[in-house]
Design a protein around this motif. Structure first.
Motif, PDB file in Angstrom:
ATOM      1  N   MET A 196      33.556  29.592  10.308  1.00 11.88           N
ATOM      2  CA  MET A 196      32.642  30.029   9.258  1.00 11.88           C
ATOM      3  C   MET A 196      31.458  29.072   9.143  1.00 11.88           C
ATOM      4  SD  MET A 196      32.043  32.225   6.706  1.00 11.88           S
ATOM      5  CE  MET A 196      33.613  32.960   6.194  1.00 11.88           C
ATOM      6  N   LEU A 235      27.971  37.788   4.048  1.00 14.89           N
ATOM      7  CA  LEU A 235      29.289  37.182   3.841  1.00 14.89           C
ATOM      8  C   LEU A 235      30.267  38.233   3.318  1.00 14.89           C
ATOM      9  CD1 LEU A 235      28.281  33.800   2.144  1.00 14.89           C
ATOM     10  CD2 LEU A 235      28.890  34.198   4.529  1.00 14.89           C
ATOM     11  N   VAL A 256      33.178  29.521  -0.267  1.00  8.70           N
ATOM     12  CA  VAL A 256      33.803  30.476   0.639  1.00  8.70           C
ATOM     13  C   VAL A 256      35.040  29.842   1.252  1.00  8.70           C
ATOM     14  CG1 VAL A 256      31.587  31.568   1.175  1.00  8.70           C
ATOM     15  CG2 VAL A 256      32.433  29.736   2.640  1.00  8.70           C
ATOM     16  N   LEU A 262      29.647  43.377   1.542  1.00  9.53           N
ATOM     17  CA  LEU A 262      29.071  42.103   1.967  1.00  9.53           C
ATOM     18  C   LEU A 262      28.038  41.629   0.960  1.00  9.53           C
ATOM     19  CD1 LEU A 262      28.449  42.984   5.738  1.00  9.53           C
ATOM     20  CD2 LEU A 262      30.538  42.095   4.706  1.00  9.53           C
ATOM     21  N   THR A 263      27.726  40.353   1.002  1.00 10.10           N
ATOM     22  CA  THR A 263      26.658  39.831   0.157  1.00 10.10           C
ATOM     23  C   THR A 263      25.310  40.338   0.666  1.00 10.10           C
ATOM     24  OG1 THR A 263      26.604  37.849   1.532  1.00 10.10           O
ATOM     25  CG2 THR A 263      27.932  37.762  -0.469  1.00 10.10           C
ATOM     26  N   GLY A 277      36.208  34.859   3.385  1.00 13.25           N
ATOM     27  CA  GLY A 277      35.028  35.373   2.689  1.00 13.25           C
ATOM     28  C   GLY A 277      34.715  34.575   1.448  1.00 13.25           C
ATOM     29  N   VAL A 278      33.867  35.145   0.607  1.00 12.48           N
ATOM     30  CA  VAL A 278      33.421  34.484  -0.624  1.00 12.48           C
ATOM     31  C   VAL A 278      34.556  34.501  -1.644  1.00 12.48           C
ATOM     32  CG1 VAL A 278      31.703  34.488  -2.456  1.00 12.48           C
ATOM     33  CG2 VAL A 278      31.075  35.231  -0.148  1.00 12.48           C
ATOM     34  N   LEU A 284      27.304  29.962   9.824  1.00 12.15           N
ATOM     35  CA  LEU A 284      26.318  29.898   8.748  1.00 12.15           C
ATOM     36  C   LEU A 284      25.177  28.966   9.109  1.00 12.15           C
ATOM     37  CD1 LEU A 284      28.750  29.693   5.699  1.00 12.15           C
ATOM     38  CD2 LEU A 284      27.480  31.686   6.477  1.00 12.15           C
TER      39      LEU A 284
END
Length: 338
Positions: free
Chosen positions: A117, A239, A159, A227-228, A163-164, A121
């Motif tokens: 992750m 995310l 996160v 998702l974001t 995921g978040v 990012l």
């Protein structure tokens, strides 16, 4: 009288001497042994005697066998008990080692997920760990083992490998408080991956989330990934947030009720990543004095109208508020008077 006095000779009273008897018996025994060795004529007799004396042998050997078997049984029982105790201790040690190995494997998988992750990012991130849950029973908050000394900032996204899970709401020197997505006061702008619809995700307080403000006929179905969207400048776009669990459509309602299950491990402890903001901190909205009165709220307009008689407006500026406040229906009769 003389016949009555006759007596047996001493030789016949005594018989053979013991030495002579021994010699005769030895010779006879030797002869029988040699004859049995050569002719085997006593084999049948020997077998018959062994059959007849077998019960006596068994009866004579039973006490000794009983004592020997009892001794072997108790010694074997003690040995088995010791072995059983040793195996139980070994089993407990192996069970603890297996549990420890499984925990290490889970942590290894989670850390590998965090590394993946973090590599995917494009923002700065700080590794942290959830140490315990906040004491407030009416909220969904957890405490991290990193704080202001590790450059953790309020509002930073949090996160996990899936995921978040939430957002930093309070920062202390050595720890930080994170409000989870499932909290009732938490909201996050999202997008439906399949259809591209934008919406806002709210927590329900019971471990689930609700996608609000989507029309009843919105193109959303169970199984869709949420998702974001990245529109808030806080969460990086793309995310994973949740998966649609249930969609309820009612013709009498304007919006659909969409329940979602968080993708991240919102309700579990473990390692997490605290991300930095994707953009600058949003500016505070301007005060009402700098807003055009025609676009202000109704209460502000009424306040200006109430203040108009007390003030002394100039003739050029007096009609302007009246035109902005007076409704069209009131202006139409004035045009019909001539």
């Amino acid at each position: 009288m003389a016949s009555h006095d006759h007596q047996t000779p001493p030789f016949f009273k005594r018989g053979l001497p013991p030495a002579a008897r021994l010699t005769i018996y030895l010779a006879l025994s030797f002869s029988l042994l040699v004859a049995d060795l050569r002719l085997h004529y006593l084999e049948t007799l020997r077998q018959a005697l062994s059959v007849l004396t077998y019960p006596l042998q068994i009866a004579a050997a039973t006490p000794a066998d009983f004592v020997s078997n009892a001794s072997d049984y108790f010694s074997g029982l003690i040995s088995v008990q010791r072995e059983n105790k040793r195996l139980k201790t070994q089993q407990l040690n192996m069970a603890s080692q297996v549990l420890f190995t499984e925990q290490l494997q889970r942590e290894n998988i989670e850390l590998r997920g965090l590394l993946a992750m973090q590599a995917s990012l494009k923002v700065r991130s700080t590794a942290a760990e959830i140490i315990f849950t906040a004491r407030d029973p009416f909220s969904r908050k957890v405490i991290l083992n990193k704080g202001g000394q590790q450059d953790i900032e309020p509002g930073s996204p949090v996160v996990d490998p899936l995921g978040v899970i939430g957002q930093v709401t309070r920062v202390f020197p050595l720890h930080a408080e994170v409000t989870l997505l499932s909290d009732k006061e938490q909201a996050i702008p999202v997008i439906v991956e399949r259809s591209g619809l934008r919406a806002v995700m709210f927590g329900t307080g019971n471990g689930l989330m609700e996608l609000k403000f989507l029309a009843a006929n919105a193109e959303v179905k169970p199984g869709d990934r949420i998702l974001t969207s990245g529109l808030d400048g806080v969460f990086a776009p793309g995310l994973p947030v949740a998966t649609v669990l249930k969609v309820t459509r009612d013709s009498a309602e304007s919006f659909a009720r969409i329940l979602c299950r968080p993708t991240g491990s919102v309700e579990r402890n473990g390692p997490v990543l605290v991300l930095s903001r994707t953009g600058p901190r949003p500016q505070r909205p301007a005060d009402d004095d700098s807003i055009d009165p025609r676009r202000a709220s109704g209460g502000r307009i009424r306040q200006n109208k109430a203040e108009a008689p007390a003030s002394a407006p100039t003739p050029a500026s007096a009609p302007a508020p009246a035109q902005s406040v007076a409704p069209p229906a009131a202006a139409s009769p004035a045009r019909k008077e001539p």
